[in-house]
Design a protein around this motif. Structure first.
Motif, short mmCIF file in Angstrom:
data_model
loop_
_atom_site.label_atom_id
_atom_site.label_comp_id
_atom_site.label_asym_id
_atom_site.label_seq_id
_atom_site.Cartn_x
_atom_site.Cartn_y
_atom_site.Cartn_z
N UNK A 30 -30.00 5.76 20.55
CA UNK A 30 -30.59 4.48 20.12
C UNK A 30 -29.56 3.65 19.36
N UNK A 31 -28.85 4.26 18.43
CA UNK A 31 -27.89 3.51 17.63
C UNK A 31 -26.69 3.05 18.47
N UNK A 32 -26.27 3.85 19.43
CA UNK A 32 -25.17 3.44 20.30
C UNK A 32 -25.57 2.26 21.17
N UNK A 33 -26.79 2.25 21.66
CA UNK A 33 -27.24 1.13 22.49
C UNK A 33 -27.37 -0.15 21.67
N UNK A 34 -27.86 -0.04 20.45
CA UNK A 34 -27.96 -1.22 19.58
C UNK A 34 -26.56 -1.74 19.24
N UNK A 38 -24.90 -5.49 20.20
CA UNK A 38 -24.33 -6.39 19.20
C UNK A 38 -22.84 -6.65 19.43
N UNK A 39 -22.10 -5.65 19.87
CA UNK A 39 -20.67 -5.84 20.13
C UNK A 39 -20.46 -6.77 21.32
N UNK A 40 -21.24 -6.59 22.38
CA UNK A 40 -21.12 -7.45 23.56
C UNK A 40 -21.43 -8.90 23.19
N UNK A 41 -22.45 -9.11 22.39
CA UNK A 41 -22.80 -10.47 21.97
C UNK A 41 -21.73 -11.06 21.05
N UNK A 42 -21.13 -10.25 20.21
CA UNK A 42 -20.08 -10.73 19.32
C UNK A 42 -18.83 -11.11 20.12
N UNK A 43 -18.50 -10.31 21.11
CA UNK A 43 -17.32 -10.59 21.95
C UNK A 43 -17.57 -11.83 22.81
N UNK A 44 -18.77 -12.00 23.28
CA UNK A 44 -19.11 -13.15 24.11
C UNK A 44 -19.29 -14.41 23.28
N UNK A 50 -30.06 -9.38 17.44
CA UNK A 50 -30.72 -8.57 16.42
C UNK A 50 -30.14 -8.91 15.05
N UNK A 51 -31.02 -9.36 14.17
CA UNK A 51 -30.58 -9.65 12.81
C UNK A 51 -30.56 -8.36 12.00
N UNK A 52 -30.11 -8.45 10.78
CA UNK A 52 -30.07 -7.27 9.91
C UNK A 52 -31.47 -6.73 9.69
N UNK A 57 -35.67 -2.53 10.70
CA UNK A 57 -36.98 -2.17 11.23
C UNK A 57 -36.86 -1.22 12.41
N UNK A 58 -35.90 -1.47 13.29
CA UNK A 58 -35.69 -0.56 14.43
C UNK A 58 -35.34 0.85 13.95
#
Length: 91
Positions: A30-34, A38-44, A50-52, A57-58
């Motif tokens: 779960x943590x690796x997928x999250x 986030x990394x893909x969105x940051x690179x793009x 997903x906010x903090x 909550x997740x």
């Protein structure tokens, strides 16, 4: 003591060990997928989906759900058929 109580203790001990392994595998997945999302969105160069607060909550929901599900799993007789785990083996 009674030999039957030793068998029951071994069965429950192996069940707890298996539950810990399953819980760790679930949490890492779960943590690796999250993290990947986030990394893909940051690179793009896009806004993170997903906010903090979402991440907190997740984690809270996933931790609780996984621990309840794995803690309520009863031991089976098949646990006694496999050899014991070496204490130096990694989880």
């Amino acid at each position: 003591d009674n030999f039957a109580s030793i068998v029951v203790a071994a069965k429950w001990g192996r069940n707890v060990f298996d539950s810990i392994q399953k819980f760790l595998q679930f949490q890492l997945t779960v943590n690796a997928s999250i993290l990947t999302i986030n990394v893909i969105c940051a690179v793009a160069d896009k806004k993170s989906p997903l906010t903090v607060l979402h991440l907190l909550w997740l984690n809270l929901i996933m931790d609780s759900a996984a621990s309840i599900a794995l803690a309520s799993e009863p031991p089976t007789e098949a646990l006694l058929e496999r050899p014991p785990v070496n204490r130096n083996d990694s989880i």
